[in-house]
Design a protein around this motif. Structure first.
Motif, PDB file in Angstrom:
ATOM      1  N   ILE A 150       0.873  -1.167   0.000  1.00 37.53           N
ATOM      2  CA  ILE A 150       0.000   0.000   0.000  1.00 37.53           C
ATOM      3  C   ILE A 150       0.914   1.221   0.000  1.00 37.53           C
ATOM      4  O   ILE A 150       1.557   1.539   0.993  1.00 37.53           O
ATOM      5  CB  ILE A 150      -0.924   0.015   1.230  1.00 37.53           C
ATOM      6  CG1 ILE A 150      -1.762  -1.268   1.275  1.00 37.53           C
ATOM      7  CG2 ILE A 150      -1.829   1.238   1.202  1.00 37.53           C
ATOM      8  CD1 ILE A 150      -2.609  -1.395   2.529  1.00 37.53           C
ATOM      9  N   ASN A 151       0.996   1.879  -1.145  1.00 34.24           N
ATOM     10  CA  ASN A 151       1.946   2.975  -1.337  1.00 34.24           C
ATOM     11  C   ASN A 151       1.298   4.323  -0.983  1.00 34.24           C
ATOM     12  O   ASN A 151       0.100   4.411  -0.734  1.00 34.24           O
ATOM     13  CB  ASN A 151       2.417   2.967  -2.795  1.00 34.24           C
ATOM     14  CG  ASN A 151       3.599   3.882  -3.047  1.00 34.24           C
ATOM     15  OD1 ASN A 151       4.343   4.222  -2.131  1.00 34.24           O
ATOM     16  ND2 ASN A 151       3.770   4.270  -4.290  1.00 34.24           N
ATOM     17  N   LYS A 152       2.108   5.365  -0.947  1.00 34.97           N
ATOM     18  CA  LYS A 152       1.664   6.755  -0.757  1.00 34.97           C
ATOM     19  C   LYS A 152       1.000   6.964   0.606  1.00 34.97           C
ATOM     20  O   LYS A 152       0.101   7.797   0.747  1.00 34.97           O
ATOM     21  CB  LYS A 152       0.704   7.174  -1.890  1.00 34.97           C
ATOM     22  CG  LYS A 152       1.271   6.948  -3.293  1.00 34.97           C
ATOM     23  CD  LYS A 152       0.337   7.422  -4.376  1.00 34.97           C
ATOM     24  CE  LYS A 152       0.878   7.100  -5.760  1.00 34.97           C
ATOM     25  NZ  LYS A 152      -0.007   7.565  -6.850  1.00 34.97           N
ATOM     26  N   VAL A 153       1.462   6.229   1.616  1.00 39.05           N
ATOM     27  CA  VAL A 153       0.875   6.402   2.955  1.00 39.05           C
ATOM     28  C   VAL A 153       1.241   7.747   3.561  1.00 39.05           C
ATOM     29  O   VAL A 153       0.647   8.165   4.567  1.00 39.05           O
ATOM     30  CB  VAL A 153       1.302   5.260   3.905  1.00 39.05           C
ATOM     31  CG1 VAL A 153       0.777   3.921   3.415  1.00 39.05           C
ATOM     32  CG2 VAL A 153       2.822   5.203   4.064  1.00 39.05           C
ATOM     33  N   ASP A 154       2.214   8.451   2.948  1.00 40.79           N
ATOM     34  CA  ASP A 154       2.572   9.783   3.434  1.00 40.79           C
ATOM     35  C   ASP A 154       1.513  10.825   3.097  1.00 40.79           C
ATOM     36  O   ASP A 154       1.448  11.881   3.734  1.00 40.79           O
ATOM     37  CB  ASP A 154       3.929  10.211   2.849  1.00 40.79           C
ATOM     38  CG  ASP A 154       3.958  10.124   1.327  1.00 40.79           C
ATOM     39  OD1 ASP A 154       3.511   9.095   0.788  1.00 40.79           O
ATOM     40  OD2 ASP A 154       4.434  11.079   0.676  1.00 40.79           O
ATOM     41  N   ILE A 155       0.645  10.526   2.114  1.00 45.60           N
ATOM     42  CA  ILE A 155      -0.377  11.502   1.720  1.00 45.60           C
ATOM     43  C   ILE A 155      -1.802  10.968   1.848  1.00 45.60           C
ATOM     44  O   ILE A 155      -2.753  11.747   1.815  1.00 45.60           O
ATOM     45  CB  ILE A 155      -0.146  11.995   0.270  1.00 45.60           C
ATOM     46  CG1 ILE A 155      -0.159  10.820  -0.717  1.00 45.60           C
ATOM     47  CG2 ILE A 155       1.149  12.772   0.160  1.00 45.60           C
ATOM     48  CD1 ILE A 155      -0.080  11.240  -2.171  1.00 45.60           C
ATOM     49  N   ALA A 156      -1.966   9.661   1.991  1.00 44.69           N
ATOM     50  CA  ALA A 156      -3.308   9.076   2.079  1.00 44.69           C
ATOM     51  C   ALA A 156      -3.828   9.142   3.513  1.00 44.69           C
ATOM     52  O   ALA A 156      -3.087   8.864   4.455  1.00 44.69           O
ATOM     53  CB  ALA A 156      -3.289   7.625   1.603  1.00 44.69           C
ATOM     54  N   PRO A 157      -5.102   9.500   3.732  1.00 43.35           N
ATOM     55  CA  PRO A 157      -5.680   9.505   5.080  1.00 43.35           C
ATOM     56  C   PRO A 157      -5.607   8.111   5.712  1.00 43.35           C
ATOM     57  O   PRO A 157      -5.762   7.094   5.015  1.00 43.35           O
ATOM     58  CB  PRO A 157      -7.135   9.920   4.840  1.00 43.35           C
ATOM     59  CG  PRO A 157      -7.125  10.630   3.524  1.00 43.35           C
ATOM     60  CD  PRO A 157      -6.072   9.961   2.704  1.00 43.35           C
ATOM     61  N   ALA A 158      -5.389   8.076   7.026  1.00 42.70           N
ATOM     62  CA  ALA A 158      -5.209   6.807   7.736  1.00 42.70           C
ATOM     63  C   ALA A 158      -6.405   5.875   7.558  1.00 42.70           C
ATOM     64  O   ALA A 158      -6.245   4.653   7.402  1.00 42.70           O
ATOM     65  CB  ALA A 158      -4.952   7.075   9.220  1.00 42.70           C
ATOM     66  N   GLU A 159      -7.617   6.441   7.554  1.00 43.77           N
ATOM     67  CA  GLU A 159      -8.807   5.591   7.428  1.00 43.77           C
ATOM     68  C   GLU A 159      -8.905   4.962   6.038  1.00 43.77           C
ATOM     69  O   GLU A 159      -9.389   3.832   5.894  1.00 43.77           O
ATOM     70  CB  GLU A 159     -10.081   6.386   7.739  1.00 43.77           C
ATOM     71  CG  GLU A 159     -10.378   7.554   6.821  1.00 43.77           C
ATOM     72  CD  GLU A 159      -9.734   8.865   7.259  1.00 43.77           C
ATOM     73  OE1 GLU A 159     -10.187   9.932   6.801  1.00 43.77           O
ATOM     74  OE2 GLU A 159      -8.778   8.808   8.077  1.00 43.77           O
TER      75      GLU A 159
END
Length: 351
Positions: A150-159
């Motif tokens: 699961i990429n882009k966790v720096d910009i994707a909302p946690a939920e």
């Protein structure tokens, strides 16, 4: 020779991930080669992935799990004989099935071949839309993976990340799920490198599926040679941004929920601008680089769900030509020529 297959739907972040992985491997003293597969007739990502000590090859005009098997075999054989890499990283087009690619390579008869676990990269911000837009394709692509990133966790909302993880677990409970930021190269990204060092197990052979048909994606690519252009860096950036916005909005009129990838690059004497948009809801992402270029050109590669190819072709070409005229830029559409499958077979017989 160890093969790493890094798959994922269009715009999920495969190129950024592979760029980081290849540089780490090269720094560790591994001879590394990259094979980039673009669905269109031109390449855009191959140049991005070029680095000192890393060999990069591009395969265009098809999908290596459907129509480019011969080209793939020839490329792998040539790399094995002439470059002798320790590791080959394969970046399939976003509408390929990575597990199917592994099955094809296994029967090519290449010597001393091993595989890392098959990876599928997921963009959590679009995964829910992708699963609704092209459910059979996404399900198959996810189920073939041994590692799901699961990429882009720096910009994707946690939920959103959490919801994506739950959906992936339901589709493929056996896969290892990692949450990473390929852009930042975070701690979880380091875990990906560790997992890739372990031999892949592979999946039992499945019935062959045509990924292009299942993806319901239309693709079109084009190159414009720029004859006279006085665009400043700022005007060049605006040309790319406005072109992507216009293409996105016009495609959205046909399919309000489209996903895919529209990529643009502008090369001028002292700089290059690259931009992309990956869904109907995304704003264009644009980056600028100072660099010397010998060729002055505008390149576009587009692949969009559920939009007829002739409509997509008309939208992208009319938009780019309109924007170039508005900027007082003289241009010429470049015709693409490709070797035939028969010619590739002939090359292989000579080897």
């Amino acid at each position: 020779m160890k093969v790493m297959i890094i798959g994922g739907f269009l715009g999920s972040g495969k190129t950024t991930t592979i760029l980081k992985i290849s540089r780490r491997l090269s720094e560790a003293g591994k001879r590394t080669a990259i094979i980039v597969n673009e669905i269109g007739e031109i390449g855009l990502d191959g140049e991005t992935l070029k680095s000192p000590g890393i060999k990069t090859e591009e395969l265009t005009s098809g999908c290596i799990c459907c129509t480019l098997r011969i080209s793939m075999q020839y490329t792998l054989q040539t790399l094995e004989e002439e470059f002798r890499p320790d590791i080959v990283i394969i970046e399939p087009t976003g509408i390929a099935f990575p597990g199917q690619i592994r099955e094809e390579i296994e029967i090519m008869g290449l010597s001393e071949l091993s595989f890392a676990p098959v990876v599928t990269i997921v963009d959590p911000g679009r995964f829910g839309t992708e699963a609704k837009e092209i459910p059979r394709f996404i399900e198959n692509q996810v189920k073939e993976a041994e590692i799901l990133c699961i990429n882009k966790v720096d910009i994707a909302p946690a939920e959103i990340v959490m919801a994506t993880e739950q959906m992936l677990t339901e589709l493929n409970p056996e896969a290892k799920i990692l949450k990473i930021s390929a852009k930042l190269g975070d701690e979880q990204f380091e875990n990906l490198l560790i997992h890739l060092a372990v031999p892949g197990i592979g999946k039992p052979p499945q019935e062959k599926k045509n990924s292009i048909e299942l993806s319901e994606v239309s693709a079109h690519s084009v190159i414009y040679t720029l004859k006279s252009c006085t665009l400043s860096p700022e005007k060049g950036r605006l040309l790319i941004e406005e072109s992507l916005q216009t293409i996105r909005d016009r495609v959205k009129e046909i399919n309000p929920d489209f996903v895919g990838h529209v990529k643009l690059s502008l090369k001028l004497p002292d700089y290059m601008v690259k931009g992309s948009v990956t869904s109907s809801e995304e704003a264009p992402q644009v980056e600028f680089t100072s660099r010397k270029n010998e060729k002055f050109e505008l390149r576009l590669l587009s692949a969009i769900t559920k939009v007829p190819k002739e409509r997509l072709t008309g939208i992208v070409e009319s938009t780019l030509e309109e924007k170039l005229r508005e900027s007082n830029t003289s241009f010429e559409r470049k015709e693409q020529h490709h070797g035939t499958r028969t010619e590739i077979k002939g090359l292989m017989k000579k080897k």
